[in-house]
Motif scaffolding. Structure first.
Motif, PDB file in Angstrom:
ATOM      1  N   LYS A  36      63.515 147.586  29.291  1.00  0.00           N
ATOM      2  CA  LYS A  36      63.385 147.854  30.720  1.00  0.00           C
ATOM      3  C   LYS A  36      64.756 147.710  31.360  1.00  0.00           C
ATOM      4  O   LYS A  36      65.570 146.888  30.925  1.00  0.00           O
ATOM      5  N   THR A  37      64.974 148.463  32.410  1.00  0.00           N
ATOM      6  CA  THR A  37      66.225 148.335  33.139  1.00  0.00           C
ATOM      7  C   THR A  37      66.196 147.083  34.015  1.00  0.00           C
ATOM      8  O   THR A  37      65.123 146.562  34.347  1.00  0.00           O
ATOM      9  N   VAL A  38      67.368 146.648  34.393  1.00  0.00           N
ATOM     10  CA  VAL A  38      67.482 145.512  35.318  1.00  0.00           C
ATOM     11  C   VAL A  38      66.781 145.865  36.633  1.00  0.00           C
ATOM     12  O   VAL A  38      66.080 145.035  37.221  1.00  0.00           O
ATOM     13  N   ALA A  39      66.950 147.088  37.079  1.00  0.00           N
ATOM     14  CA  ALA A  39      66.366 147.516  38.353  1.00  0.00           C
ATOM     15  C   ALA A  39      64.845 147.422  38.374  1.00  0.00           C
ATOM     16  O   ALA A  39      64.247 147.213  39.437  1.00  0.00           O
ATOM     17  N   CYS A  40      64.199 147.535  37.215  1.00  0.00           N
ATOM     18  CA  CYS A  40      62.734 147.490  37.146  1.00  0.00           C
ATOM     19  C   CYS A  40      62.150 146.166  37.630  1.00  0.00           C
ATOM     20  O   CYS A  40      61.006 146.118  38.081  1.00  0.00           O
ATOM     21  N   SER A  41      62.908 145.094  37.514  1.00  0.00           N
ATOM     22  CA  SER A  41      62.363 143.788  37.883  1.00  0.00           C
ATOM     23  C   SER A  41      63.096 143.150  39.061  1.00  0.00           C
ATOM     24  O   SER A  41      62.824 142.011  39.419  1.00  0.00           O
ATOM     25  N   HIS A  51      59.282 141.586  34.731  1.00  0.00           N
ATOM     26  CA  HIS A  51      59.963 142.123  33.545  1.00  0.00           C
ATOM     27  C   HIS A  51      59.085 141.988  32.295  1.00  0.00           C
ATOM     28  O   HIS A  51      58.944 142.920  31.528  1.00  0.00           O
ATOM     29  N   SER A  52      58.524 140.795  32.110  1.00  0.00           N
ATOM     30  CA  SER A  52      57.790 140.509  30.864  1.00  0.00           C
ATOM     31  C   SER A  52      56.344 140.971  30.887  1.00  0.00           C
ATOM     32  O   SER A  52      55.707 141.067  29.835  1.00  0.00           O
ATOM     33  N   GLU A  53      55.798 141.210  32.083  1.00  0.00           N
ATOM     34  CA  GLU A  53      54.385 141.527  32.267  1.00  0.00           C
ATOM     35  C   GLU A  53      53.493 140.407  31.743  1.00  0.00           C
ATOM     36  O   GLU A  53      52.415 140.641  31.202  1.00  0.00           O
ATOM     37  N   ASN A  54      53.976 139.172  31.900  1.00  0.00           N
ATOM     38  CA  ASN A  54      53.247 137.982  31.471  1.00  0.00           C
ATOM     39  C   ASN A  54      53.453 136.857  32.481  1.00  0.00           C
ATOM     40  O   ASN A  54      54.368 136.906  33.299  1.00  0.00           O
ATOM     41  N   TYR A  55      52.599 135.855  32.359  1.00  0.00           N
ATOM     42  CA  TYR A  55      52.814 134.608  33.076  1.00  0.00           C
ATOM     43  C   TYR A  55      54.113 133.997  32.560  1.00  0.00           C
ATOM     44  O   TYR A  55      54.422 134.098  31.367  1.00  0.00           O
ATOM     45  N   CYS A  56      54.907 133.387  33.426  1.00  0.00           N
ATOM     46  CA  CYS A  56      56.171 132.783  33.003  1.00  0.00           C
ATOM     47  C   CYS A  56      56.291 131.369  33.558  1.00  0.00           C
ATOM     48  O   CYS A  56      55.740 131.057  34.614  1.00  0.00           O
ATOM     49  N   VAL A  57      57.013 130.539  32.831  1.00  0.00           N
ATOM     50  CA  VAL A  57      57.277 129.171  33.271  1.00  0.00           C
ATOM     51  C   VAL A  57      58.785 128.952  33.338  1.00  0.00           C
ATOM     52  O   VAL A  57      59.550 129.593  32.636  1.00  0.00           O
ATOM     53  N   THR A  58      59.175 128.012  34.186  1.00  0.00           N
ATOM     54  CA  THR A  58      60.586 127.659  34.316  1.00  0.00           C
ATOM     55  C   THR A  58      60.964 126.718  33.189  1.00  0.00           C
ATOM     56  O   THR A  58      60.354 125.661  33.036  1.00  0.00           O
ATOM     57  N   ALA A  59      61.960 127.099  32.395  1.00  0.00           N
ATOM     58  CA  ALA A  59      62.437 126.253  31.300  1.00  0.00           C
ATOM     59  C   ALA A  59      63.635 125.423  31.732  1.00  0.00           C
ATOM     60  O   ALA A  59      63.776 124.263  31.348  1.00  0.00           O
ATOM     61  N   SER A  60      64.525 126.010  32.533  1.00  0.00           N
ATOM     62  CA  SER A  60      65.679 125.258  33.032  1.00  0.00           C
ATOM     63  C   SER A  60      66.259 125.963  34.246  1.00  0.00           C
ATOM     64  O   SER A  60      66.014 127.143  34.485  1.00  0.00           O
ATOM     65  N   VAL A  61      67.011 125.189  35.003  1.00  0.00           N
ATOM     66  CA  VAL A  61      67.712 125.702  36.170  1.00  0.00           C
ATOM     67  C   VAL A  61      69.175 125.336  35.988  1.00  0.00           C
ATOM     68  O   VAL A  61      69.510 124.193  35.700  1.00  0.00           O
ATOM     69  N   ASP A  62      70.034 126.318  36.149  1.00  0.00           N
ATOM     70  CA  ASP A  62      71.456 126.102  35.924  1.00  0.00           C
ATOM     71  C   ASP A  62      72.235 126.474  37.183  1.00  0.00           C
ATOM     72  O   ASP A  62      71.919 127.455  37.846  1.00  0.00           O
ATOM     73  N   THR A  63      73.222 125.688  37.481  1.00  0.00           N
ATOM     74  CA  THR A  63      74.164 125.967  38.559  1.00  0.00           C
ATOM     75  C   THR A  63      73.477 126.109  39.912  1.00  0.00           C
ATOM     76  O   THR A  63      73.386 127.197  40.464  1.00  0.00           O
ATOM     77  N   VAL A  64      72.999 125.007  40.439  1.00  0.00           N
ATOM     78  CA  VAL A  64      72.464 125.000  41.798  1.00  0.00           C
ATOM     79  C   VAL A  64      73.500 124.299  42.664  1.00  0.00           C
ATOM     80  O   VAL A  64      73.569 123.079  42.707  1.00  0.00           O
ATOM     81  N   ASP A  65      74.342 125.088  43.293  1.00  0.00           N
ATOM     82  CA  ASP A  65      75.354 124.570  44.203  1.00  0.00           C
ATOM     83  C   ASP A  65      75.004 125.043  45.602  1.00  0.00           C
ATOM     84  O   ASP A  65      74.987 126.253  45.859  1.00  0.00           O
ATOM     85  N   PHE A  66      74.733 124.101  46.491  1.00  0.00           N
ATOM     86  CA  PHE A  66      74.438 124.459  47.871  1.00  0.00           C
ATOM     87  C   PHE A  66      75.779 124.648  48.575  1.00  0.00           C
ATOM     88  O   PHE A  66      76.443 123.688  48.944  1.00  0.00           O
TER      89      PHE A  66
END
Length: 181
Positions: A6-11, A50-65
């Motif tokens: 799939k293209t990036v634009a699709c999701s 993108h995946s056409e599935n349920y998804c879960v958060t595995a990690s969060v990287d680089t949260v700079d306010f």
């Protein structure tokens, strides 16, 4: 899914929300936790699309306010898939806040959420590949690979049984710490 791409634009997804007083702290700024919740929602939507599935958060990287978000500002979040693995995806999120009276827009945050696709039994499931259609998309994919390598190396270096504190004492001298082992 191995032969599916799939293209990036699709999701790609954008959301916008007007910031209310109920979402603020005592200083009149929007709670960071509230912003993270919105970011998690758009990461989920983007990865699920993108995946056409349920998804879960595995990690969060680089949260700079980078800039505070004020009551009454219109927050816009833009997301896209930056990287895909076998069952995981990295969703890039850009957060902007606009003063709707003046039109001034500020970049408040850019973050990367790693999401994992799950099947109906809760098991990780393969995701479609990614079609990279621009130099910017290739750059984002390569940056995600580099962040993954950095994370893996950091885990190995500091979690290994052969960690030797003496290798780091010189590096720690300029910090406001006292080591008392």
């Amino acid at each position: 899914m191995k032969d599916t791409f799939k293209t990036v634009a699709c999701s790609r997804i954008s959301i916008a929300e007007l910031m209310q007083p109920s979402q603020s702290n005592f200083g009149g700024k929007i709670h960071g936790g509230y912003m993270l919740s919105l970011m998690d929602q758009i990461a989920y939507a983007c990865a699920s699309k993108h995946s056409e599935n349920y998804c879960v958060t595995a990690s969060v990287d680089t949260v700079d306010f980078l800039e505070p978000v004020e009551i009454g500002e219109l927050v816009t979040m833009k997301s896209s898939i930056n990287y895909v693995g076998t069952t995981s995806m990295v969703v890039g999120i850009r957060v902007e806040a606009e003063n709707i009276r003046t039109g001034h827009v500020k970049h408040c945050n850019s973050s990367y959420f790693t999401m994992v696709a799950k099947d109906d039994n809760g098991k990780s499931t393969p995701v479609p590949g990614l079609v990279l259609s621009s130099l910017e998309e290739v750059r984002r994919f390569l940056k995600a690979i580099e962040r993954n390598h950095t994370k893996k190396n950091r885990r190995i270096e500091f979690n290994s049984e052969d960690f030797v504190i003496g290798d780091y004492l010189k590096e720690l001298e300029d910090y406001n710490i006292k080591i008392d082992l």
